[in-house]
Each structure stands twice: as structure tokens, then as C-alpha cells.
Design an enzyme around this catalytic site. Structure first.
Site, PDB file in Angstrom:
ATOM      1  N   ASP A   1       0.860  -1.185   0.000  1.00  0.00           N
ATOM      2  CA  ASP A   1       0.000   0.000   0.000  1.00  0.00           C
ATOM      3  C   ASP A   1       0.899   1.238   0.000  1.00  0.00           C
ATOM      4  OD1 ASP A   1       0.956   0.287   2.610  1.00  0.00           O
ATOM      5  OD2 ASP A   1      -0.919  -0.368   3.537  1.00  0.00           O
ATOM      6  N   ALA A   2       0.325   2.380   0.178  1.00  0.00           N
ATOM      7  CA  ALA A   2       1.085   3.632   0.129  1.00  0.00           C
ATOM      8  C   ALA A   2       2.146   3.729   1.224  1.00  0.00           C
ATOM      9  CB  ALA A   2       0.135   4.823   0.216  1.00  0.00           C
TER      10      ALA A   2
END
Length: 137
Positions: free
Chosen positions: A21-22
Site C-alpha cells: 500500500d502507500a
């Protein structure tokens, strides 16, 4: 195949940006891909090429149930060992115990129970696993 007496099959995986994810933590759905790759490589190690089985015997294997326990997160650049152990076989189904382990510290990240059905390739109806596949030893 006496799978319960054998050591688990292991497949090494590296965590890439696309898996995270980020924040650089592995996105939960990526773990499913890691487990799938390990099961596919386990089959290949048994001499079973899934495309050939589909073409020649008209069957495919599909996941019909999965239980996951997320213990710790994997992060970008981690090296993982994905293990596969067949724990039971029925006429048209297999059950696997799988884990994802971080190589650097040996910690268990994910534990999974995966149930796979053998189905006809054309109608996706349960069908017995062909006798020449996954023989008991």
C-alpha cells in the site's frame, strides 16, 4: 502421497512495490497471490502443469474456502518463504496448510487453511481428481 509425513514445500518470494500500500506495507490481498503462487509451484514440483491438466483431462483446481490469520505485516523488500503442506485429500478436494514466513527473522506473518476443489473445466462442476494426479505413496 503421504503429505502429512513430509516437510512442507517452500517457495521464496520477494515483496515489491506492487504488493504494498502507500505505506510500504503488504496489502492484504497480495498475501492471497503469494499463497496461490506457492500452491502452483507445489503442483509443478509434483510434475503437474495446470494448463496441460486442463487441456488433457478437462479439469481445473479452484479455491472454494480459505481461512487466514494475519500475524505480522510484511513490508517492501522483505524476502518470504511461502510453505505448502497438503493435509487431506478427498475424492474431489484437497486441503492445504500454508504459511508465509519472513526469511530475515523467521517470524510467521500469515497462516492459512486453503480448500481446493477439482472441477470440470467446461462447467465448473465438482469432479473426482484424476487417478494419475497426486498419487498416495
Amino acid at each position: 502421497m503421504s503429505a502429512t509425513a513430509r516437510a512442507p514445500f517452500s517457495w521464496r518470494i520477494r515483496v515489491y512495490w506492487e504488493d504494498t500500500d502507500a505505506g510500504g506495507v503488504v496489502y492484504h490481498a497480495s498475501y492471497l497471490r503469494f499463497l496461490e503462487r506457492a500452491r502452483s509451484e507445489w503442483l509443478r514440483a509434483q510434475g503437474i502443469e495446470q494448463a496441460r491438466v486442463r487441456a488433457e483431462q478437462g479439469v481445473v483446481f479452484v479455491v472454494y474456502a480459505m481461512d487466514l490469520k494475519f500475524r505480522r505485516p510484511a513490508v517492501l523488500d522483505d524476502e518470504l518463504d511461502a510453505t505448502v503442506r497438503m493435509v487431506s485429500r478427498r475424492a474431489a478436494a484437497l486441503e492445504f496448510a500454508q504459511t508465509l514466513l519472513r526469511v530475515a527473522d523467521g517470524s510467521t506473518l500469515v497462516e492459512a487453511t486453503v480448500r481446493v476443489a477439482c472441477v470440470s473445466a467446461d462447467g465448473f462442476r465438482p469432479t473426482p481428481i484424476p487417478r494419475n494426479l497426486l498419487r498416495e505413496s
